[in-house]
Structure formats: structure tokens, C-alpha cells
Design a protein around this motif. Structure first.
Motif, PDB file in Angstrom:
ATOM      1  N   HIS A  53       1.124  -1.615  -0.052  1.00 46.43           N
ATOM      2  CA  HIS A  53      -0.554  -0.200   0.181  1.00 46.43           C
ATOM      3  C   HIS A  53       0.417   1.250   0.098  1.00 46.43           C
ATOM      4  O   HIS A  53       0.582   1.296  -0.530  1.00 46.43           O
ATOM      5  CB  HIS A  53      -0.936  -0.180   1.438  1.00 46.43           C
ATOM      6  CG  HIS A  53      -2.081   1.026   1.583  1.00 46.43           C
ATOM      7  ND1 HIS A  53      -3.028   1.107   1.360  1.00 46.43           N
ATOM      8  CD2 HIS A  53      -2.076   2.547   2.036  1.00 46.43           C
ATOM      9  CE1 HIS A  53      -3.528   2.648   1.112  1.00 46.43           C
ATOM     10  NE2 HIS A  53      -3.022   3.328   1.327  1.00 46.43           N
ATOM     11  N   ILE A  56       2.338   2.204  -3.399  1.00 48.40           N
ATOM     12  CA  ILE A  56       1.830   2.801  -4.014  1.00 48.40           C
ATOM     13  C   ILE A  56       1.653   4.689  -4.098  1.00 48.40           C
ATOM     14  O   ILE A  56       1.643   5.022  -5.147  1.00 48.40           O
ATOM     15  CB  ILE A  56       0.654   2.271  -3.889  1.00 48.40           C
ATOM     16  CG1 ILE A  56       0.382   0.647  -4.421  1.00 48.40           C
ATOM     17  CG2 ILE A  56      -0.740   3.185  -5.039  1.00 48.40           C
ATOM     18  CD1 ILE A  56       0.970   0.420  -5.740  1.00 48.40           C
ATOM     19  N   GLN A  60       2.993   6.958  -6.228  1.00 49.84           N
ATOM     20  CA  GLN A  60       2.218   8.321  -6.789  1.00 49.84           C
ATOM     21  C   GLN A  60       3.451   9.766  -7.156  1.00 49.84           C
ATOM     22  O   GLN A  60       3.237  10.758  -7.365  1.00 49.84           O
ATOM     23  CB  GLN A  60       1.300   8.316  -5.698  1.00 49.84           C
ATOM     24  CG  GLN A  60      -0.064   7.416  -6.009  1.00 49.84           C
ATOM     25  CD  GLN A  60      -1.200   7.222  -4.602  1.00 49.84           C
ATOM     26  OE1 GLN A  60      -0.810   7.999  -3.676  1.00 49.84           O
ATOM     27  NE2 GLN A  60      -2.233   6.989  -4.660  1.00 49.84           N
ATOM     28  N   GLU A  97      -6.516   4.884  -5.052  1.00 54.48           N
ATOM     29  CA  GLU A  97      -5.667   4.448  -5.699  1.00 54.48           C
ATOM     30  C   GLU A  97      -5.260   3.070  -4.729  1.00 54.48           C
ATOM     31  O   GLU A  97      -5.283   2.025  -5.387  1.00 54.48           O
ATOM     32  CB  GLU A  97      -4.592   4.754  -5.799  1.00 54.48           C
ATOM     33  CG  GLU A  97      -3.999   4.291  -7.232  1.00 54.48           C
ATOM     34  CD  GLU A  97      -3.090   5.277  -8.402  1.00 54.48           C
ATOM     35  OE1 GLU A  97      -2.348   5.242  -8.579  1.00 54.48           O
ATOM     36  OE2 GLU A  97      -2.812   6.673  -7.871  1.00 54.48           O
ATOM     37  N   ARG A 100      -6.766   0.332  -3.824  1.00 56.34           N
ATOM     38  CA  ARG A 100      -7.368  -0.797  -5.028  1.00 56.34           C
ATOM     39  C   ARG A 100      -6.746  -1.206  -5.808  1.00 56.34           C
ATOM     40  O   ARG A 100      -6.702  -2.725  -6.172  1.00 56.34           O
ATOM     41  CB  ARG A 100      -7.948   0.330  -6.030  1.00 56.34           C
ATOM     42  CG  ARG A 100      -9.448  -0.223  -7.294  1.00 56.34           C
ATOM     43  CD  ARG A 100      -9.104   1.207  -8.713  1.00 56.34           C
ATOM     44  NE  ARG A 100      -8.519   1.444  -8.930  1.00 56.34           N
ATOM     45  CZ  ARG A 100      -8.021   2.288  -8.726  1.00 56.34           C
ATOM     46  NH1 ARG A 100      -9.177   3.938  -8.243  1.00 56.34           N
ATOM     47  NH2 ARG A 100      -6.796   3.409  -9.298  1.00 56.34           N
ATOM     48  N   ARG A 101      -5.544  -0.908  -5.901  1.00 56.60           N
ATOM     49  CA  ARG A 101      -3.308  -1.884  -6.614  1.00 56.60           C
ATOM     50  C   ARG A 101      -3.170  -3.348  -5.650  1.00 56.60           C
ATOM     51  O   ARG A 101      -2.363  -3.493  -5.512  1.00 56.60           O
ATOM     52  CB  ARG A 101      -3.184  -0.028  -6.869  1.00 56.60           C
ATOM     53  CG  ARG A 101      -3.461   0.370  -8.505  1.00 56.60           C
ATOM     54  CD  ARG A 101      -2.726   1.091  -8.929  1.00 56.60           C
ATOM     55  NE  ARG A 101      -1.799   0.768  -8.795  1.00 56.60           N
ATOM     56  CZ  ARG A 101      -0.622   1.233  -9.725  1.00 56.60           C
ATOM     57  NH1 ARG A 101      -0.258   2.575  -8.820  1.00 56.60           N
ATOM     58  NH2 ARG A 101       0.492   0.647  -9.569  1.00 56.60           N
TER      59      ARG A 101
END
Length: 102
Positions: A53, A56, A60, A97, A100-101
Motif C-alpha cells: 500500500h 503505491i 504516486q 488508488e 484498489r491496487r
């Protein structure tokens, strides 16, 4: 003679990850210096998911979509007051995001 593998059969990740004391309810944090902090109290079964997590969020930040300072979180040019948000809430766009990823 030297040669270069264009697609090596391994992956390499040098992301510094530190286990630290964190405030209650906080499992991890991606820092804008490229490191990740995770709670020293995480159950071993949670570590991989929390790190995924937070990675990600690092991605970003590398893309230029996410940044933060002590007062604000900046997402795709929009400024969000940290005082007026529940950090980590799944409805925040950068969190949506990541959830989700990861």
C-alpha cells in the motif's frame, strides 16, 4: 567481454523500510524521501500488504501526483487540509488508488 541483461530474471527493490512506534491506528507511512515507516506492532501477516500500500504512495509521489507537508496533502494540483481530513480514509483519491491496487 561484458554484457548487459535487458530484462534480468530478478527484481530489485531498495526501498528503506523501518519498523517504528506509530500512533494508534496508523499502520504505515510513505515518506517523500522514498522511505517507508511501518508500525512495529503490525502482525507479521499484515506487513506485506501495508508495505505494498505504501509503495503505491511512493509511486504516486514519483509521478508527481502526490506530495505533502505538515499542513496539506497535494493531489494532482489540488490542496487538501490535513486538519480537515481523516488521514488514511478510503475515500481520499490517493488512498482509493492505493487500496484498489495494493
Amino acid at each position: 567481454m561484458a554484457f548487459k541483461l535487458t530484462n534480468p530474471p530478478y527484481s530489485m527493490d531498495n526501498t528503506p523500510i523501518y519498523k517504528v512506534d506509530m500512533e494508534h491506528g496508523v499502520m504505515g507511512k510513505a515518506n517523500n524521501n522514498g522511505s517507508i515507516l511501518i508500525s512495529k506492532d503490525l502482525h507479521p501477516d499484515q506487513v506485506e500488504q501495508v508495505v505494498a500500500h505504501e509503495k503505491i504512495h511512493l509511486e504516486q509521489m514519483q509521478r508527481g501526483d502526490l506530495d505533502y507537508d505538515d499542513k496539506y496533502v497535494y493531489w494532482k494540483g489540488k490542496k487538501y487540509s490535513r486538519a480537515q481530513m481523516k488521514e488514511g480514509a478510503k475515500n481520499l483519491p490517493w488512498e482509493a488508488e492505493a487500496y484498489r491496487r495494493a
